[in-house]
Scaffold this motif. Structure first.
Motif, short mmCIF file in Angstrom:
data_model
loop_
_atom_site.label_atom_id
_atom_site.label_comp_id
_atom_site.label_asym_id
_atom_site.label_seq_id
_atom_site.Cartn_x
_atom_site.Cartn_y
_atom_site.Cartn_z
N PHE A 151 0.84 -1.19 0.00
CA PHE A 151 0.00 0.00 0.00
C PHE A 151 0.88 1.24 0.00
O PHE A 151 1.90 1.28 0.68
CB PHE A 151 -0.88 0.04 1.26
N PHE A 152 0.46 2.24 -0.76
CA PHE A 152 1.15 3.53 -0.76
C PHE A 152 0.15 4.64 -0.39
O PHE A 152 -0.50 5.21 -1.26
CB PHE A 152 1.77 3.83 -2.14
N PRO A 153 0.01 4.92 0.91
CA PRO A 153 -0.88 6.00 1.32
C PRO A 153 -0.18 7.36 1.28
O PRO A 153 1.02 7.44 1.56
CB PRO A 153 -1.22 5.63 2.77
N LYS A 154 -0.91 8.39 0.91
CA LYS A 154 -0.41 9.77 1.06
C LYS A 154 -1.51 10.56 1.76
O LYS A 154 -2.62 10.67 1.25
CB LYS A 154 -0.13 10.43 -0.30
N TYR A 155 -1.17 11.09 2.93
CA TYR A 155 -2.12 11.89 3.70
C TYR A 155 -1.89 13.36 3.39
O TYR A 155 -0.81 13.74 2.91
CB TYR A 155 -1.94 11.61 5.20
N GLY B 145 5.96 13.92 -1.61
CA GLY B 145 5.84 13.01 -2.74
C GLY B 145 6.88 11.92 -2.63
O GLY B 145 7.86 12.05 -1.90
N THR B 146 6.65 10.82 -3.38
CA THR B 146 7.66 9.77 -3.46
C THR B 146 8.74 10.25 -4.43
O THR B 146 8.42 10.69 -5.53
CB THR B 146 7.03 8.46 -3.98
N ASP B 147 9.99 10.17 -4.00
CA ASP B 147 11.07 10.68 -4.85
C ASP B 147 11.26 9.81 -6.10
O ASP B 147 10.88 8.63 -6.11
CB ASP B 147 12.39 10.71 -4.05
N ALA C 242 7.76 8.47 -9.75
CA ALA C 242 7.73 9.30 -8.54
C ALA C 242 6.26 9.62 -8.28
O ALA C 242 5.38 9.12 -8.99
CB ALA C 242 8.51 10.60 -8.79
N SER C 243 6.00 10.41 -7.24
CA SER C 243 4.65 10.95 -7.12
C SER C 243 4.71 12.38 -6.60
O SER C 243 5.68 12.77 -5.96
CB SER C 243 3.77 10.07 -6.21
N HIS C 244 3.67 13.13 -6.91
CA HIS C 244 3.55 14.50 -6.40
C HIS C 244 3.33 14.45 -4.88
O HIS C 244 2.75 13.48 -4.37
CB HIS C 244 2.34 15.20 -7.02
N MET D 105 -7.23 11.49 1.78
CA MET D 105 -5.94 10.88 1.49
C MET D 105 -5.95 10.21 0.11
O MET D 105 -7.01 9.99 -0.47
CB MET D 105 -5.55 9.85 2.56
N ARG D 106 -4.76 9.94 -0.39
CA ARG D 106 -4.62 9.17 -1.63
C ARG D 106 -4.11 7.80 -1.26
O ARG D 106 -3.20 7.67 -0.45
CB ARG D 106 -3.59 9.85 -2.54
N LEU D 107 -4.74 6.75 -1.84
CA LEU D 107 -4.28 5.39 -1.53
C LEU D 107 -4.03 4.60 -2.81
O LEU D 107 -4.94 4.40 -3.61
CB LEU D 107 -5.31 4.66 -0.65
N PHE E 75 -2.49 0.92 -4.39
CA PHE E 75 -2.17 -0.47 -4.02
C PHE E 75 -1.38 -1.07 -5.18
O PHE E 75 -1.88 -1.21 -6.29
CB PHE E 75 -3.46 -1.27 -3.78
N ALA E 76 -0.10 -1.36 -4.91
CA ALA E 76 0.79 -1.86 -5.97
C ALA E 76 0.94 -3.37 -5.84
O ALA E 76 1.25 -3.88 -4.76
CB ALA E 76 2.15 -1.18 -5.85
N ALA E 77 0.71 -4.08 -6.95
CA ALA E 77 0.92 -5.53 -7.00
C ALA E 77 2.04 -5.80 -8.00
O ALA E 77 2.02 -5.23 -9.10
CB ALA E 77 -0.36 -6.24 -7.42
O1 LIG Z 1 2.62 5.46 -4.89
C1 LIG Z 1 3.73 5.98 -4.80
O2 LIG Z 1 3.89 7.12 -4.37
C2 LIG Z 1 4.95 5.21 -5.23
C3 LIG Z 1 4.67 3.90 -5.87
C4 LIG Z 1 5.89 3.16 -6.28
O3 LIG Z 1 6.98 3.61 -6.18
C5 LIG Z 1 5.74 1.78 -6.79
O4 LIG Z 1 4.61 1.27 -6.87
O5 LIG Z 1 6.75 1.16 -7.14
#
Ligand SMILES: O=C(O)CCC(=O)C(=O)O
Ligand SMILES: [Fe+2]
Length: 315
Positions: free
Chosen positions: A106-110, A115-117, A241-243, A252-254, A256-258
């Motif tokens: 999970f990648f939550p952003k509150y 941002g993710t670099d 990356a992400s903003h 929040m932004r959520l 879900f990476a598989a």
């Molecule tokens: O959601 C994000 O901010 C990063 C996601 C990411 O780096 C990934 O899924 O590999």
């Protein structure tokens, strides 16, 4: 043997586009209202990390946010999600018919989160404390890395931290994952890069740069705006990356990476524990999940619902 429906196979034009750009999508998966309703329903399960395969009992040291990992192994909706034909047919079009899901996150952003670099991942030794590769392709393979399917469980907009990609950047690595990064939780939400608040969950990904004087060409970045219930497919070696979450909305932004690889890839061949983000957890209860085709290599422990009691959809 997991049969593919073949209903959602990619066209040869889409496959070419994926190989050119390093990503494809977004695609529709769940209707927006269903996604919102599902998230409300599963939230209590997500918060209860006791059932996670890396629950506190499993943690071998430190406090860990690894409980955010691999929840497809204990949450039914996520077990079904990773095996959805809309996803699996498309991934199999790219990786071949025999496919494992080896990781979810999970990648939550509150509101207000950095941002993710910018980063690329090839063998995923990037944040592994041991510096061992987490996935190993056969020596003669054309590819490395993993295919990530990032699903928007909420809206993902420029304001609340959607993904950004640099198209076509997946063919060469700007980072050396065998370099060591220092974990510093104090740095979270505290570092600005070129005026933008960005970080890598307590690490500074710039420490892995092959050339310390290089920096990503952000003028080429494209933002991936998605509505709840959509997903996008990308190579982990794509510059992504992400903003930051601007805080303009209180939602929040959520994501879900598989993550998927073909069955010939070895997963965690060098380790019986996961060591990341200042914590470590045993891989005792871990296994990959066969989402398509068959496993003729037997490199990996495959979690079979009939043996382990996990409930995976059999197709
Ligand atoms: O959601 C994000 O901010 C990063 C996601 C990411 O780096 C990934 O899924 O590999
Ligand atoms: Fe990533």
């Amino acid at each position: 043997m997991k049969q593919q429906t073949k209903e959602f196979l990619l066209s040869s034009q889409e496959i070419d586009q994926f190989h050119r750009d390093g990503f494809l999508g977004p695609f529709d998966l769940y209707p927006e209202e269903d996604m919102e309703e599902t998230l409300r329903r599963i939230r209590p399960k997500l918060i209860n990390t006791k059932t996670s395969v890396y629950s506190q009992k499993q943690a071998v040291s430190g406090s860990t946010n690894l409980a955010n990992y691999d929840r497809h192994l204990d949450v039914d909706f996520l077990a079904e999600h990773i095996a959805r034909p809309e996803i699996v047919d498309r991934v199999a079009s790219l990786l071949g018919p025999d496919v494992l899901c080896w990781r979810t996150e999970f990648f939550p952003k509150y509101p207000g989160d950095e941002g993710t670099d910018w980063h690329q991942a090839d063998n995923f030794s990037n944040v592994a404390g041991s510096k061992h590769p987490q996935i190993v392709w056969p020596e003669d393979s054309q590819f490395g890395g993993t295919i990530t399917v990032w699903a928007a469980f909420t809206e993902a907009s420029v304001e609340n931290g959607c993904l950004q990609f640099i198209p076509g950047s997946h063919r060469s690595m700007n980072y050396d994952e065998s370099k060591v990064m220092t974990y510093d939780p104090e740095s979270i939400n505290n570092v600005k890069k070129d005026g933008i608040r960005r970080g890598f969950f307590g690490y500074d990904y710039r420490q892995l740069q092959k050339d310390p004087n290089w920096s990503p060409d952000e003028s080429k970045a494209v933002s991936q705006v998605m509505r709840p219930g959509q997903f996008i497919i990308f190579w982990s070696t794509l510059m992504h990356a992400s903003h930051p979450h601007s805080g303009a909305t209180d939602r929040m932004r959520l994501g879900f990476a598989a993550r998927y690889v073909p069955t010939q890839v070895r997963v965690y061949p060098f380790s019986d524990a996961l060591e990341e983000f200042g914590g470590a957890a045993s891989l005792d209860r871990y296994g990959t999940v066969l989402v398509s085709g068959e496993d003729r290599f037997h490199h990996n422990n495959i979690i079979d619902h009939t043996v382990n009691g996990y409930r995976f959809p059999v197709r």
